[in-house]
Scaffold this active site. Structure first.
Site, PDB file in Angstrom:
ATOM      1  N   ASN A 244      18.625  28.334 -14.285  1.00 15.43           N
ATOM      2  CA  ASN A 244      19.476  27.387 -14.191  1.00 15.43           C
ATOM      3  C   ASN A 244      20.422  27.260 -15.340  1.00 15.43           C
ATOM      4  O   ASN A 244      20.122  26.709 -16.376  1.00 15.43           O
ATOM      5  CB  ASN A 244      18.641  26.013 -14.277  1.00 15.43           C
ATOM      6  CG  ASN A 244      19.694  24.789 -13.863  1.00 15.43           C
ATOM      7  OD1 ASN A 244      20.884  24.674 -14.116  1.00 15.43           O
ATOM      8  ND2 ASN A 244      18.924  23.503 -13.969  1.00 15.43           N
TER       9      ASN A 244
ATOM     10  N   ARG B 152      20.120  28.263  -9.361  1.00 20.51           N
ATOM     11  CA  ARG B 152      20.867  27.070  -9.183  1.00 20.51           C
ATOM     12  C   ARG B 152      22.544  26.988  -9.336  1.00 20.51           C
ATOM     13  O   ARG B 152      22.980  27.482 -10.361  1.00 20.51           O
ATOM     14  CB  ARG B 152      20.391  26.073  -9.967  1.00 20.51           C
ATOM     15  CG  ARG B 152      21.025  24.687  -9.848  1.00 20.51           C
ATOM     16  CD  ARG B 152      20.525  23.626 -10.653  1.00 20.51           C
ATOM     17  NE  ARG B 152      20.950  22.383 -10.526  1.00 20.51           N
ATOM     18  CZ  ARG B 152      21.485  21.332 -11.184  1.00 20.51           C
ATOM     19  NH1 ARG B 152      21.622  21.548 -12.453  1.00 20.51           N
ATOM     20  NH2 ARG B 152      22.185  20.258 -10.591  1.00 20.51           N
TER      21      ARG B 152
ATOM     22  N   HIS C  96      22.366  17.064  -6.677  1.00 20.50           N
ATOM     23  CA  HIS C  96      20.684  16.952  -6.378  1.00 20.50           C
ATOM     24  C   HIS C  96      20.241  17.395  -5.193  1.00 20.50           C
ATOM     25  O   HIS C  96      19.099  16.963  -4.719  1.00 20.50           O
ATOM     26  CB  HIS C  96      20.570  15.745  -6.793  1.00 20.50           C
ATOM     27  CG  HIS C  96      20.691  15.187  -8.035  1.00 20.50           C
ATOM     28  ND1 HIS C  96      21.149  13.915  -8.524  1.00 20.50           N
ATOM     29  CD2 HIS C  96      20.645  15.896  -9.255  1.00 20.50           C
ATOM     30  CE1 HIS C  96      21.176  13.868  -9.873  1.00 20.50           C
ATOM     31  NE2 HIS C  96      21.112  14.839 -10.297  1.00 20.50           N
TER      32      HIS C  96
ATOM     33  N   ARG D  16      27.143   8.132 -17.092  1.00 21.25           N
ATOM     34  CA  ARG D  16      28.146   8.034 -16.226  1.00 21.25           C
ATOM     35  C   ARG D  16      28.131   6.463 -15.570  1.00 21.25           C
ATOM     36  O   ARG D  16      27.001   5.943 -15.282  1.00 21.25           O
ATOM     37  CB  ARG D  16      28.044   8.937 -15.064  1.00 21.25           C
ATOM     38  CG  ARG D  16      27.897  10.377 -15.581  1.00 21.25           C
ATOM     39  CD  ARG D  16      27.816  11.424 -14.364  1.00 21.25           C
ATOM     40  NE  ARG D  16      27.723  12.850 -14.568  1.00 21.25           N
ATOM     41  CZ  ARG D  16      26.671  13.404 -14.210  1.00 21.25           C
ATOM     42  NH1 ARG D  16      25.882  13.130 -13.215  1.00 21.25           N
ATOM     43  NH2 ARG D  16      26.681  14.501 -14.598  1.00 21.25           N
TER      44      ARG D  16
ATOM     45  N   GLU E  95      12.465  21.184  -8.571  1.00 20.11           N
ATOM     46  CA  GLU E  95      13.616  21.858  -8.167  1.00 20.11           C
ATOM     47  C   GLU E  95      13.436  23.139  -7.991  1.00 20.11           C
ATOM     48  O   GLU E  95      13.972  24.165  -7.485  1.00 20.11           O
ATOM     49  CB  GLU E  95      15.091  21.442  -8.754  1.00 20.11           C
ATOM     50  CG  GLU E  95      15.451  19.910  -8.531  1.00 20.11           C
ATOM     51  CD  GLU E  95      16.318  19.266  -9.418  1.00 20.11           C
ATOM     52  OE1 GLU E  95      15.838  18.815 -10.455  1.00 20.11           O
ATOM     53  OE2 GLU E  95      17.426  19.243  -9.314  1.00 20.11           O
TER      54      GLU E  95
END
Ligand code: ADP
Length: 403
Positions: free
Chosen positions: A12, A96, A185, A246, A389
C-alpha cells in the site's frame, strides 16, 4: 508461478509511506508486516514485524530517499527473515490502488496498458494514484517476472446505479471531466459486508447491510445482496461523513465564498477542507481517544465536535435505511468503529423505531473478532466487524493468479 508458490506480498504505497504485509495464502497466515514512513525526509523510519519467526519488532531510522529505496529496504528486512522477494514461494504482489475509475471493476493483473489507464486517472486522484504507480513500477523492477495485481479502492462501488453515482450537474461538463461519485474504501466495504453476512449465518446475496468504515478517513456504504448501491465518498474521499481532518459534506458554495471574501485559492481551500477540517478543525484533535478523554474532563469544544460527528453519522444511517428499504445489519469497522464504544452507542441511540438498538454490555466487550452488539429483540443486527484490507487484497490477488 511455481506449484508451491502461495505467498502474496501486499503493498500500500502512499505519497510518503509504504505499508506492507506478506501472507501465505495456503493457510492465511501472516508472515511479516511493516511500514516505511516519511520517505524523502531525513528522518525516515522502517518498522518491521517478523510475524513468522515471532521475533522482536525491528525499527530503523535514517534517510530513505524514495520509494525504490524504501522497497529495497523492505526486501532486505524480508530477506533477513528468510522471506526474500527472490523466493520461489512468492506468487504475486498485490497493490492497493486508490482510483480505478469506471474501467476497473475487478482486481486486474498489471501490464503496460493497465498502468497507463491508472496514470490516466491521476487528474481525479492526484494525491493517491501517483504514489500507487511509483510503488508498482518499483516492485516491477525488483521482480519483473512476477505477476503484479492492482486491487482498486473504487471497484466495489462500480455497481452503484447511475442515479446514485451521478451528481446533478450539467451532464456534458461532468462527462468531459469524469466528474461523478466513485467512492473509496471499497476493499474494506466488500470485506466487512461479506463478513457481516457470515456473522448472521447468511450468504451475502441474502442480506442488506450498512457498513460504517470509521477510521481517520470515514465512509458509509449501503450494500444490497452483496452489491454496493450507495456510498458516502464521491469524486474524491472528501464527501460524506465528518472525518479526522476532512469536512465531509459541505455546501459547495463555501468554496467560492471563501475565494470571494477571503481570496483563498483552490489549493488553500483544498488544504482547509482535507487537512484542517473534520474533528481536527472542530476541536484541534482527530484521535477519538483524546476527544473522549477531553469530553470526560468537561471540554465543550470536544463535546460539540463529537456531537457533529455523530449527527452526520445518524443522517447517513437514516438515509441508507431508506435507500435499502430493508436493513438486516449495520456494521461498524476501522479504528473508531472497532474501538470506540461511545461512538457506536451514540450513533444508534434513539433509532429504536427503525429497529436499531445497542446492548450496553455487549457494546463494552473488547475483541478482535466479528461480534453482535444489538440486543436479541432488535429487528436489525448491529455488529462490530474488524476490517482487514490486506487480507482482502491478498485473497483477491491470489485468486486471480492461481486461477
Ligand atoms: P486510517 O486507516 O484511516 O488511518 P484507522 O482505521 O487506523 O485509520 O483509524 C485510526 C483512528 O482510530 C484514530 O485516529 C483514532 O481516532 C481511532 N482509534 C484507534 N484506536 C481507538 C480506541 N481504542 N478508541 C477510540 N478510537 C480509536
Amino acid at each position: 508461478m511455481t506449484a508451491t508458490a502461495s505467498r502474496v506480498l501486499v503493498l500500500n504505497s502512499g505519497s510518503s509511506s509504504v505499508k506492507y504485509q506478506l501472507l501465505d495464502m495456503a493457510d492465511g497466515t501472516r508472515l511479516a508486516a511493516g511500514l516505511v514512513e516519511r520517505i524523502g525526509e531525513a528522518t525516515s523510519r522502517l518498522t518491521h514485524t517478523p510475524l513468522a519467526t515471532g521475533g522482536e519488532v525491528r525499527e530503523a531510522e535514517g534517510p530513505i530517499a524514495d520509494h525504490e529505496s524504501a522497497l529495497k529496504a523492505v526486501a532486505d528486512e524480508l530477506s533477513a527473515d528468510g522471506l526474500g522477494l527472490d523466493s520461489p514461494e512468492l506468487a504475486a504482489i498485490g497493490h492497493r490502488v486508490v482510483h480505478g475509475g469506471l474501467k476497473f471493476t475487478v482486481p486486474t493483473v498489471i501490464d503496460d496498458a493497465v498502468l497507463k489507464e491508472i496514470e490516466r486517472l491521476v487528474p481525479v486522484a492526484p494525491l493517491h494514484n501517483p504514489a500507487n504507480i511509483t510503488g508498482i513500477r518499483t516492485a516491477q523492477q525488483l521482480r519483473p517476472d512476477l505477476p503484479q495485481v492492482a486491487v482498486f479502492d473504487t471497484a466495489f462501488h462500480t455497481t452503484m446505479p447511475e442515479y446514485a453515482a451521478r451528481y446533478a450537474i450539467d451532464v456534458e461538463t461532468a462527462d468531459a471531466h469524469r466528474i461523478r461519485r466513485y467512492g473509496f474504501h471499497g476493499t474494506s466495504h466488500a470485506y466487512v459486508s461479506r463478513k457481516t453476512a457470515a456473522l448472521l449465518g447468511k450468504d451475502p446475496s441474502e442480506v442488506n447491510v450498512i457498513v460504517l468504515h470509521l477510521g481517520n478517513g470515514a465512509s458509509a456504504s449501503a450494500v444490497a445482496g452483496g452489491r454496493c448501491v450507495e456510498t458516502s465518498m464521491g469524486l474524491t474521499p472528501l464527501e460524506g461523513l465528518v472525518m479526522g481532518t476532512r469536512s465531509g459534506d459541505i455546501d459547495p458554495a463555501v468554496t467560492f465564498h471563501l475565494k470571494r471574501v477571503a481570496g483563498m485559492s483552490a489549493d488553500e481551500t483544498d488544504e482547509l477542507l482535507n487537512k484542517k477540517s473534520g474533528l481536527v478543525g472542530l476541536c484541534g484533535d482527530n484521535d477519538m481517544r483524546e476527544i473522549r478523554r477531553r469530553i470526560d474532563a468537561g471540554d465543550a469544544r470536544a463535546q460539540l465536535a463529537f456531537d457533529i460527528y455523530i449527527h452526520r453519522l445518524k443522517k447517513y444511517i437514516g438515509a441508507y435505511c431508506a435507500v435499502l428499504g430493508r436493513v438486516d445489519a449495520v456494521a461498524f469497522t476501522a479504528g473508531v468503529g472497532e474501538n470506540a464504544a461511545p461512538v457506536r452507542e451514540a450513533a444508534i441511540a434513539g433509532l429504536e423505531e427503525m429497529g436499531l438498538a445497542v446492548d450496553a454490555s455487549l457494546n463494552a466487550v473488547r475483541s478482535g473478532e466479528p461480534r453482535l452488539i444489538s440486543p436479541e429483540y432488535a429487528r436489525v443486527a448491529v455488529a462490530v466487524v474488524p476490517t482487514d484490507e490486506e487480507l482482502e487484497i491478498a485473497q483477491q490477488t491470489y485468486a486471480l493468479v492461481s486461477a
